[in-house]
Write an enzyme that holds these catalytic residues in place. Structure first.
Site, PDB file in Angstrom:
ATOM      1  N   LYS A  78      31.190  42.402  30.927  1.00 22.53           N
ATOM      2  CA  LYS A  78      32.077  43.509  30.535  1.00 22.53           C
ATOM      3  C   LYS A  78      31.282  44.757  30.168  1.00 22.53           C
ATOM      4  CE  LYS A  78      35.744  40.327  29.124  1.00 22.53           C
ATOM      5  NZ  LYS A  78      36.263  39.522  28.014  1.00 22.53           N
ATOM      6  N   GLY A  93      40.877  42.851  28.020  1.00 26.68           N
ATOM      7  CA  GLY A  93      42.215  42.265  28.185  1.00 26.68           C
ATOM      8  C   GLY A  93      43.279  43.345  28.324  1.00 26.68           C
ATOM      9  N   GLY A 150      44.249  36.503  26.410  1.00 32.40           N
ATOM     10  CA  GLY A 150      45.594  35.936  26.290  1.00 32.40           C
ATOM     11  C   GLY A 150      46.445  36.345  27.477  1.00 32.40           C
ATOM     12  N   VAL A 182      38.075  44.244  31.520  1.00 27.28           N
ATOM     13  CA  VAL A 182      37.400  44.493  30.237  1.00 27.28           C
ATOM     14  C   VAL A 182      38.463  44.742  29.171  1.00 27.28           C
ATOM     15  CG1 VAL A 182      35.779  45.967  28.977  1.00 27.28           C
ATOM     16  CG2 VAL A 182      35.443  45.581  31.422  1.00 27.28           C
ATOM     17  N   THR A 228      46.734  31.048  33.878  1.00 26.53           N
ATOM     18  CA  THR A 228      47.200  31.771  32.684  1.00 26.53           C
ATOM     19  C   THR A 228      47.582  33.208  33.028  1.00 26.53           C
ATOM     20  OG1 THR A 228      45.711  30.417  31.360  1.00 26.53           O
ATOM     21  CG2 THR A 228      46.545  32.421  30.318  1.00 26.53           C
TER      22      THR A 228
HETATM   23  N1  HSE Z   1      37.397  34.453  27.597  1.00 26.57           N
HETATM   24  C1  HSE Z   1      37.664  35.850  27.539  1.00 26.57           C
HETATM   25  C2  HSE Z   1      37.707  36.271  26.066  1.00 26.57           C
HETATM   26  C3  HSE Z   1      38.981  36.143  28.194  1.00 26.57           C
HETATM   27  O1  HSE Z   1      37.744  35.390  25.209  1.00 26.57           O
HETATM   28  O2  HSE Z   1      37.657  37.445  25.769  1.00 26.57           O
HETATM   29  C4  HSE Z   1      39.227  37.588  28.437  1.00 26.57           C
HETATM   30  O3  HSE Z   1      38.268  38.135  29.292  1.00 26.57           O
END
Ligand code: HSE
Length: 412
Positions: free
Chosen positions: A200, A129, A297, A127, A11
């Site tokens: 995180k 995204g 994402g 951390v 991804t």
């Molecule tokens: N699985 C993680 C989330 C992806 O849902 O935040 C991003 O780190």
């Protein structure tokens, strides 16, 4: 020209290639040079995808190619990511990664190697995204003592809690939905049990203390016990339930935890819905500052990775000097941290149960909801977690009480 390689075409890896392709002009202008993706490492082949021309199955092709100055690690997990990243740094290549497991477990060591080799190890996407938070802590908020960091750090669980609250969709369905959208980890237990948020907050707490906060020391509780009835009580109290990663830094003492928390509507974190993440940071001069955006994402995460690529190629042979040493940061026992909790009590005799609650917890406010029978809820006073828990044990032994259905920490 900067020559780079991507490890992993899942991804995030395919997102990095897409961001580089779509925003080539902007990225190369900011980087002040063209950037060429020479290799993509993956176990799989991608027939029909132009990436197939640069696919390799052998990491040594990348490691031994002196032209490659930067490696993008977006495989996830620590094995083989750790050995790949370490060998890349030792051979003088910079590394950009979205891998929070890798950063939480080995970040300090990898940063030291990067420093020694005069290259960079950057991890903005690990951390929040797409939210810039690592760079702001390192480079912007440098005049404050950070007193607290509170974050909605997992997009999957925030998406799930939002759907449960607003649409009454059940847990399994909403988890499946989050997995289909590519938010969830390969093993979604990492999301719903809080382990992803734990790594995180460990990363953010390490940056704040400039030492290593070991994620294994952090008390972690997920959302698997949260129900729509809990949500109704939260609404009655003028709030909602969020999975929070929180770290406090006061008087030289540090604490951290991950748990569901009841967040009142006057707290900006209460407004963070769906896959969005937010990090509320409190500085002793700055006061509160909040960073908000898409926490998971493909493209948001890839955008943060590519921002690191730009930073690294612009700073070739200049280590950016992230402050995070291998020295262990001791953290407080969670039992010694002050807390207040929403408690749901199941009773066999309501009057007796209420009178014991009022006596033990110095509260007059009993909450009830028409959707649940033989139960009420109350909010405890604020005291050390061990003290609250001891009184809850005592309550369990009182006549008229059948059990404690759930406890949820109050934020703030
Ligand atoms: N699985 C993680 C989330 C992806 O849902 O935040 C991003 O780190």
């Amino acid at each position: 020209m900067a020559v780079i390689a991507i490890l992993g075409y899942g991804t995030v890896g395919s997102g990095v290639a897409e961001v580089m392709r779509s925003n080539k002009d902007i990225i190369e202008s900011k980087a002040e040079q063209p950037i060429d993706i020479k290799y993509v490492l993956d176990l799989r082949d991608f027939p029909g995808d132009p990436v197939q021309d640069i696919i390799t199955h052998n990491y040594d092709d990348i490691l031994n190619d002196g032209e490659v100055e930067l490696v993008v690690e977006v495989m996830g997990g620590t094995n083989p990511a750790y050995s790949f990243v370490k060998s890349a740094l030792l051979s003088g290549k910079s590394v950009c990664t979205s891998n929070k497991e890798l950063v939480a477990a080995h970040g300090a060591e990898l940063m030291r190697i990067a420093r020694e080799k005069n290259v960079n190890f950057l991890f903005e996407a690990s951390v929040g995204g797409g939210i810039p938070i690592i760079r702001p802590i390192n480079r912007s908020i440098t005049s404050d003592r950070i007193e607290a960091i509170t974050g909605i750090l997992n997009g999957t669980t925030n998406y799930m809690l939002t759907k449960m609250e607003t649409e009454g969709i059940d847990y399994d369905q909403v988890l499946k939905d989050a997995q289909e959208k590519g938010y969830a980890e390969r093993n979604p237990a990492a999301d719903v049990e809080g382990h992803d948020a734990c790594r995180k907050i460990a990363i953010l707490a390490s940056l704040a203390t400039e030492k290593t906060v070991n994620y294994e020391d952090i008390y972690t509780e997920g959302i698997t016990n949260i129900t729509t009835i809990d949500m109704l009580y939260a609404a009655k109290l003028g709030g909602t339930i969020k999975l929070l990663g929180k770290a406090g830094f006061e008087d030289g003492r540090v604490w951290a935890r991950v748990s569901p928390a009841l967040v009142k509507n006057d707290n900006p974190l209460s407004m963070v819905s769906d896959v969005f993440n937010a990090i509320l940071l409190k500085g002793n001069m700055l006061g509160d500052v909040m960073f908000y955006g898409r926490g998971a994402g493909k493209l948001p995460t890839a955008s943060a990775v590519v921002s690191d690529i730009v930073d690294a190629v612009r700073h070739k042979n200049i280590n950016l000097g992230i402050k995070w040493s291998e020295e262990k940061q001791e953290i407080m026992d969670i039992d010694d941290v002050n807390v207040s909790k929403l408690v749901r009590v199941e009773y066999s005799d309501k009057d007796m149960a209420v009178s014991f609650v009022k006596k033990l917890f110095k509260t007059e406010d009993i909450l009830e909801t028409e959707e649940a029978y033989d139960e009420f809820a109350f909010v405890t006073d604020r005291a050390k977690e061990s003290n609250i828990n001891a009184r809850l044990e005592e309550l369990l032994n009182c006549d008229g009480i059948n059990g404690i259905l759930n406890t949820i920490r109050m934020e703030g």
